[in-house]
Design a protein around this motif. Structure first.
Motif, PDB file in Angstrom:
ATOM      1  N   GLN A 117       0.051  -1.984   9.171  1.00 29.77           N
ATOM      2  CA  GLN A 117       0.508  -0.069   8.568  1.00 29.77           C
ATOM      3  C   GLN A 117       1.900  -0.415   9.798  1.00 29.77           C
TER       4      GLN A 117
ATOM      5  N   LEU B 253      -3.657  -3.860  -5.099  1.00 32.66           N
ATOM      6  CA  LEU B 253      -3.862  -2.883  -4.104  1.00 32.66           C
ATOM      7  C   LEU B 253      -4.435  -2.247  -5.962  1.00 32.66           C
TER       8      LEU B 253
ATOM      9  N   ASN C 263       0.132   3.930  -0.714  1.00 32.50           N
ATOM     10  CA  ASN C 263      -0.636   5.774   0.577  1.00 32.50           C
ATOM     11  C   ASN C 263       0.003   5.569   2.268  1.00 32.50           C
ATOM     12  N   SER C 264      -0.129   4.199   3.439  1.00 34.54           N
ATOM     13  CA  SER C 264       0.029   3.640   4.493  1.00 34.54           C
ATOM     14  C   SER C 264       1.384   3.173   4.322  1.00 34.54           C
TER      15      SER C 264
ATOM     16  N   CYS D 195      -4.048   1.872  -4.724  1.00 35.64           N
ATOM     17  CA  CYS D 195      -4.146   3.221  -4.223  1.00 35.64           C
ATOM     18  C   CYS D 195      -3.572   4.597  -4.821  1.00 35.64           C
ATOM     19  N   LYS D 196      -4.988   5.278  -4.605  1.00 40.59           N
ATOM     20  CA  LYS D 196      -5.453   6.423  -5.113  1.00 40.59           C
ATOM     21  C   LYS D 196      -5.216   7.776  -3.538  1.00 40.59           C
TER      22      LYS D 196
ATOM     23  N   THR E 250      -7.857   3.174  -1.093  1.00 39.08           N
ATOM     24  CA  THR E 250      -7.408   2.069  -0.817  1.00 39.08           C
ATOM     25  C   THR E 250      -8.024   1.141  -1.630  1.00 39.08           C
TER      26      THR E 250
ATOM     27  N   SER F 274      -9.401   1.599   2.607  1.00 43.74           N
ATOM     28  CA  SER F 274      -9.467   3.336   3.041  1.00 43.74           C
ATOM     29  C   SER F 274      -9.499   3.370   4.398  1.00 43.74           C
TER      30      SER F 274
ATOM     31  N   ASP G 291       1.090  -1.366   0.412  1.00 37.99           N
ATOM     32  CA  ASP G 291       0.580   0.154   0.059  1.00 37.99           C
ATOM     33  C   ASP G 291       1.204   1.220   0.205  1.00 37.99           C
TER      34      ASP G 291
END
Length: 113
Positions: free
Chosen positions: A61, A82, A39-40, A84-85, A89, A106, A37
């Motif tokens: 995470q 995944l 994003n995170s 991921c924006k 997610t 998300s 992921d």
């Protein structure tokens, strides 16, 4: 990479030896697939569990407790991807029954949609 793994060990490596361990986690089953992921800085893992336990997708995470989404009874995962924006997610899980299941990762806790 994840096939047949029962533990997830992620380290930062500089040169020939690990600098620090980011995760050292027992999976309580066997990993089938994983994806990062972006994003995170987390990881999603499709886990095939032992008899009597539902197959699941675990979301790990840094610094947080693992979040898991159970797959329907008797359904296992073949693959995981995944998307991921910036603000979302999504996990697409290819399942053994031929269905592709979508998980909104998300939010906490993540939900099968």
């Amino acid at each position: 990479l994840a096939s047949a793994s029962t533990c997830l060990l992620v380290s930062e490596v500089e040169g020939s030896s690990p600098d620090s361990v980011l995760w050292d986690t027992a999976l309580e089953g066997t990993a089938v697939a994983l994806d990062w992921d972006v994003n995170s800085a987390g990881i999603a893992i499709a886990v095939k569990c032992t008899a009597g336990r539902a197959h699941r997708v675990a979301f790990l995470q840094p610094g947080s407790k693992a979040d898991s989404v159970l797959l329907p009874s008797g359904v296992g995962a073949n693959d995981l991807s995944l998307c991921c924006k910036e603000d979302a997610t999504w996990a697409a899980v290819g399942c053994k029954d031929g269905a592709v299941r979508l998980i909104d990762a998300s939010r906490h806790p993540a939900k099968l949609v």
